[in-house]
Design an enzyme around this catalytic site. Structure first.
Site, short mmCIF file in Angstrom:
data_model
loop_
_atom_site.label_atom_id
_atom_site.label_comp_id
_atom_site.label_asym_id
_atom_site.label_seq_id
_atom_site.Cartn_x
_atom_site.Cartn_y
_atom_site.Cartn_z
CB SER A 1 -51.59 1.81 77.54
OG SER A 1 -52.03 2.38 76.32
CB SER B 1 -54.12 5.45 75.40
OG SER B 1 -53.82 4.61 74.31
CE LYS C 1 -51.87 7.01 71.72
NZ LYS C 1 -52.26 6.81 73.14
CB SER D 1 -54.79 9.36 75.10
OG SER D 1 -54.20 9.07 73.85
#
Length: 257
Positions: free
Chosen positions: A70, A72, A127, A215
């Site tokens: 993704s 994010s 993250k 996100s």
């Protein structure tokens, strides 16, 4: 049901080891029974056992490859990036069980961290760590605060994405400094985002994506428990530009910060 590659490696190592080891033991204990040509299944076990064992050890305790699915973490990571994750940075854990057996280190503010998603531990997330145990994290008007102090942000330019990053063209590209870890983030001024203040309990970490307005992170589902940590991302070894159908050579060998 998601395929658990770690479980597969453990089982493959155990099965091939038992077959090969059992045959070797049988030849010593009862040489007459085991005389003659080695069975095909034993040949395969003898060939594959060292291979799967080495892969298991490397993947479980040293480094593991991951694919970025993704956007994010844009602009730091793009869809199609293939990264390496340091598996021992946050402690050595047993495969499958994920039980820590040796303490090595702990996440630092600014680390790009891979972890098992608290809402579904079968899924891995990536993250950036912005909050440590005991911190107060605030997020208001696109500004990150740690223990009441605003984190320094410096405007760079209007983001001009290429390839997989083109979807975020027009966003504000900022440089952010987290305890000396300088990295770029993206902000959409016209896109609403969750705001508030969060206190991080002991043994937990607060994470956010560098693509702040796109996100799914701790602002929405909470903190990451220490038991869910997988490792620290540190290197892009391959990047595939799905939009243009080719390798993004300019991203190969990038050291993640």
């Amino acid at each position: 049901m998601d395929f658990d590659f770690s479980f597969f490696l453990v089982m493959a190592t155990a099965v091939t080891g038992i077959i090969w080891g059992g045959y070797v033991l049988l030849r010593r204990v009862r040489p007459n029974v085991a005389a003659g040509k080695e069975p095909v299944i034993v040949e395969y076990a003898r060939s594959f056992f060292p291979i799967v064992l080495i892969v298991l050890l490397l993947r479980s305790f040293l480094v593991e490859p991951f694919r970025i699915p993704s956007g994010s973490m844009m602009p730091t990571l793009l869809i199609g990036d293939f990264i390496l994750v340091n598996k021992y940075a946050y402690g050595i854990r047993l495969p499958v069980l994920n039980t820590k057996i040796i303490e090595v280190g702990k996440p630092k503010r600014g680390d790009i961290m891979v972890f098992r998603f608290p809402k579904d531990p079968t899924v891995d997330y990536i993250k950036r760590v912005v909050g440590l145990p005991g911190d107060r994290i605030g997020y208001y008007n696109k500004q990150l605060y740690v223990n009441g102090k605003p984190i320094k942000q410096t405007y760079i330019a209007e983001y001009q994405g290429v390839g997989q990053g083109s979807v975020m063209t027009g966003a504000r590209l900022l440089s952010e400094d987290l305890d000396g870890v300088t990295h770029d983030i993206l902000i959409r001024e016209d896109q609403p985002s969750v705001q508030g203040e969060f206190t991080i309990p002991e043994g937990h970490y607060f994470v956010m994506g560098d693509n702040r307005d796109n996100s799914n992170d701790s602002r929405y589902w909470g903190t990451v428990p220490e038991s869910h940590l997988v490792g620290k991302a540190f290197f892009i070894w391959m990047s595939w530009d799905w939009e243009n159908g080719g390798i993004a050579f300019d991203r190969l060998g990038t050291i993640l910060n």
